[in-house]
Design an enzyme around this catalytic site. Structure first.
Site, mmCIF file in Angstrom:
data_model
loop_
_atom_site.group_PDB
_atom_site.id
_atom_site.type_symbol
_atom_site.label_atom_id
_atom_site.label_comp_id
_atom_site.label_asym_id
_atom_site.label_seq_id
_atom_site.Cartn_x
_atom_site.Cartn_y
_atom_site.Cartn_z
ATOM 1 N N GLU A 104 0.707 -1.280 0.132
ATOM 2 C CA GLU A 104 -0.013 -0.171 -0.014
ATOM 3 C C GLU A 104 0.939 1.315 -0.006
ATOM 4 O O GLU A 104 0.601 2.215 -0.810
ATOM 5 C CB GLU A 104 -0.996 0.083 1.157
ATOM 6 C CG GLU A 104 -2.024 -1.040 1.113
ATOM 7 C CD GLU A 104 -2.975 -1.239 2.161
ATOM 8 O OE1 GLU A 104 -2.544 -1.641 3.401
ATOM 9 O OE2 GLU A 104 -4.049 -0.989 2.142
ATOM 10 N N GLU A 124 -4.048 -9.693 2.923
ATOM 11 C CA GLU A 124 -4.947 -9.563 4.220
ATOM 12 C C GLU A 124 -6.126 -10.861 4.250
ATOM 13 O O GLU A 124 -6.414 -11.123 5.347
ATOM 14 C CB GLU A 124 -5.614 -8.119 4.036
ATOM 15 C CG GLU A 124 -4.746 -7.124 4.410
ATOM 16 C CD GLU A 124 -3.848 -6.596 3.481
ATOM 17 O OE1 GLU A 124 -3.507 -7.425 2.412
ATOM 18 O OE2 GLU A 124 -2.998 -5.614 3.813
#
Ligand code: NAI
Length: 677
Positions: A104, A124
């Protein structure tokens, strides 16, 4: 100039080098987030800033130990946004893995330069979450919706080279730091921030068809679908979609699914360090002997070869040795076909393997493991032979499923070196290894077993001795309750459907048909003399075996099968037999809902697990859960039966177990761990 102990900034002319150093994986813990946020302020006078990491990897994820507590400032999405909005553009200079929060952050940089083979991913989903710092919003904008679905919904890691082809990495360079210096010398115009780009056009039905595929694959797990939903928001403006992603990420941290997956993640690491071997140094194993080259022996030999060991396999005679040689070669070639091994590695591994019919050839083995017939006297003879030929301190291991290792090793000199190494079929594929210690086994031999398991990439779990050790003992309890349900009113397909609905890959009866009914039948016969006469014993499975309905291989078992088809078909003959059985026992059959079936079976599993811990067979609940997840297909996203029981409440599990026990008096012992909670 130094920023924080975890993030430092150094100038080389007008280039600011921002370095994260937070071993082992440079996780985005609070200190790293703060350090990065400060670094953006510090580099204000630079022409360009380079973000890289010390150690073996770029930022490879978040700090999961922080996930149970409320989030602490500065929050990752704010840090990521600050990097993207920085007037001084950032270059991510990457190696190792770029995962989760790391990816990210990299997507917020103006450019991305990576070493060959760097792995990128948003995993995730593997811990029941969606990314929370813009990952699901920036990734489709960067590489397109299809690749974003592939990566985010399954946690797939993509190499820098493949990502570069999709435009996700600007440059793949052998020495990324040197490449950065060239790059900054001719710095191109700053591209539009990823968050401000729009997602490239994609097929209108892409999201709907992906949802169907994921629903089927996820078997009840929610996070793959949650990720897809979040990706679908990326067609909205970033400023409205990203807060939705963040809110959902935080909500999912509290979900049962994420808690279960995080439990599994930590349990996997903890079970490899049981108390029994805390601070005990393992020995090194390089050469092993495997006695018996059938189904299990060939699989164990293959696992050991893939793990880099030399293997001598001993069979009964030259023909059996030749057959074992072919079997192992076939398994290794299968690994090549699946892309797990190169042709060169295959040649190397075959050179480290031989199948023979003489024990003398195993004289130099560090460890010998037997996987011969499940027969006490055969196994005793094998160890007597082994003890004659191998070194006095070489480890002797048995792969027995049900026999007592103490009896197997009876009479062997130096029993501190004797151990059980219980592999699961197919042994080169299944992750679980039960390491069974006898009262005589020395801790360093146990530690060596764990180190061997590690080399073989297994999840090793320590077990004491009881019938079936941890896993098969729980399986026996599971099957027993399933059979009580049949006797009291359920049918095999209903039990199977209920357990599939819970998330098991298969129900107990279709699984028995797949693996064959004979072994369990032999065990029941073996245990008949010692079985508690008060225990309720359902004979339906025995009746099927007497009718030679042994499962798929005989075309009939709990179900019937059509020629060449593995699809179980309900069989009226079996269902009539079950109803007749209930009638003969004066049982008034009743309906069981799916929920009732699964909650009873889960109570029994948790209860048996609790008894196993109380008896000291397993060290803790994590050990029991790992056995179930890695050996028996228990859904990882439920965290194992002990975690699940905690999740729904120990008192509710206990109430379910008391009902089960009441309906089959004399058959179950309810664990104190359930009753006293
Ligand atoms: P198998 O029947 O496929 O193989 C046994 C092999 O041992 C045969 O190739 C046989 O020729 C060889 N053998 C027998 N006596 C021998 C001797 N004296 N010297 C050398 N070789 C000899 O059996 P399988 O399924 O591989 O099981 C082996 C052991 O592994 C058993 O103790 C079983 O309980 C255990 N086990 C089996 C599992 C399974 O799923 N089949 C799972 C976990 C453990």
């Amino acid at each position: 100039m130094s920023q924080s102990s975890l993030v430092s900034v150094e100038y080389m002319g007008d280039v600011a080098w921002v370095t994260v150093e937070n071993p082992p994986v440079n996780a985005t813990s609070t200190g790293v987030r703060q350090g990065l946020s400060d670094a953006v302020d510090t580099v204000k006078d630079a022409r360009v800033a380079v973000l890289s990491c010390a150690g073996r990897t770029f930022i490879a994820g978040g700090d999961m130990s922080e996930f149970d507590a409320p989030p602490v400032e500065p929050h990752l999405p704010d840090v990521v946004q600050k990097i993207e909005d920085s007037e001084v553009p950032f270059i991510a200079c990457m190696h190792g893995n770029v995962l989760g929060g790391g990816f990210e952050i990299a997507m917020a940089c103006a450019w991305r330069i990576a070493a060959p083979g760097t792995g990128f991913g948003l995993p995730e989903v593997n811990v029941g979450l969606i990314p929370g710092a813009g990952g699901t919003q920036r990734l489709p904008r960067l590489v397109g919706m299809q690749a974003a679905i592939d990566m985010t919904c399954s946690g797939k890691i993509m190499k820098a080279e493949a990502l570069a082809e999709l435009g996700g990495v600007d440059l793949v360079a052998e020495d990324p730091k040197a490449a950065v210096l060239d790059f900054v010398a001719k710095l191109p115009n700053r591209p539009q921030s990823v968050s401000q780009r729009s997602v490239a056009a994609f097929a209108p039905d892409l999201l709907a068809t992906s949802r169907q595929v994921l629903e089927k694959r996820a078997k009840g797990q929610q996070s793959p679908l949650e990720n897809l939903t979040a990706l679908s928001w990326s067609v909205e403006p970033f400023s409205t979609a990203q807060p939705k992603e963040r809110a959902r990420h935080l909500a999912l941290r509290q979900s049962a699914e994420s808690r279960a997956l995080r439990h599994a993640f930590f349990a996997e690491r903890n079970v490899s360090k049981p108390n029994l071997i805390k601070s005990v140094a393992p020995g090194d194993i390089n050469r092993i002997a495997v006695v018996g080259g059938g189904l299990m022996g060939a699989g164990i030999a293959t696992a050991a070869l893939i793990g880099g060991l030399s293997v001598t396999l001993i069979e009964r005679d030259p023909d059996a040795a030749k057959a074992a040689q072919y079997r192992v070669e076939g398994l290794l070639q299968g690994a090549v076909k699946r892309g797990k091994m190169s042709e060169a590695q295959l040649r190397d591994r075959l050179a480290a393997f031989r199948a023979v019919d003489s024990y003398a050839e195993a004289a130099d083995a560090d460890l010998a493991i037997e996987a011969v017939f499940e027969d006490l006297s055969v196994k005793q003879q094998v160890f007597a032979e082994l003890a004659r030929h191998i070194e006095r301190d070489a480890i002797l291991a048995t792969n027995t499923s049900y026999l007592n290792p103490i009896e197997i090793f009876d009479g062997i000199e130096n029993q501190s070196r004797c151990i059980g190494l219980h592999f699961f079929s197919p042994a080169h594929v299944m992750k679980l290894l039960e390491i069974v210690h006898t009262p005589q086994t020395s801790p360093d031999v146990v530690a060596t077993g764990f180190s061997l398991g590690n080399k073989l990439r297994k999840v090793s779990v320590l077990s004491g001795i009881c019938d079936g050790f941890i896993g098969n003992r729980m399986l026996a309890a599971y099957r027993r309750e399933a059979d009580y349900l049949l006797a009291d009113g359920a049918l095999p397909y209903q039990v199977d459907q209920a357990m599939r609905a819970f998330g098991m890959p298969m129900g107990p009866y279709e699984l028995q048909d797949l693996t064959g009914l004979q072994i369990a039948w032999a065990n029941r016969k073996r245990n008949a003399a010692t079985r508690d006469p008060n225990e309720r014993y359902v004979t339906i499975a025995d009746q099927l075996c007497e009718m030679e309905r042994f499962g798929q291989r005989t075309g009939k078992g709990w179900y019937r099968y059509e020629e060449g088809n593995r699809e179980p078909i309900r069989d009226s003959e079996v269902e009539a037999l079950i109803e007749t059985y209930s009638g003969a026992q004066d049982i008034t059959r009743r309906d069981f809902s799916k929920e009732e079936i699964s909650s009873r079976i889960l109570a029994v599993l948790a209860n048996e697990g609790a008894l196993i811990i109380e008896e000291g067979i397993a060290e803790n609940a994590e050990a029991v859960d790992m056995v179930q997840i890695h050996g028996y297909g228990f859904p990882r996203w439920r965290g194992g039966p002990m975690n699940y029981c905690k999740e729904i409440g120990i008192s509710e599990t206990c109430a379910n177990m008391l009902t089960v026990a009441e309906e089959s008096p004399g058959s179950w012992c309810v664990a104190d761990r359930l009753k006293n909670n």
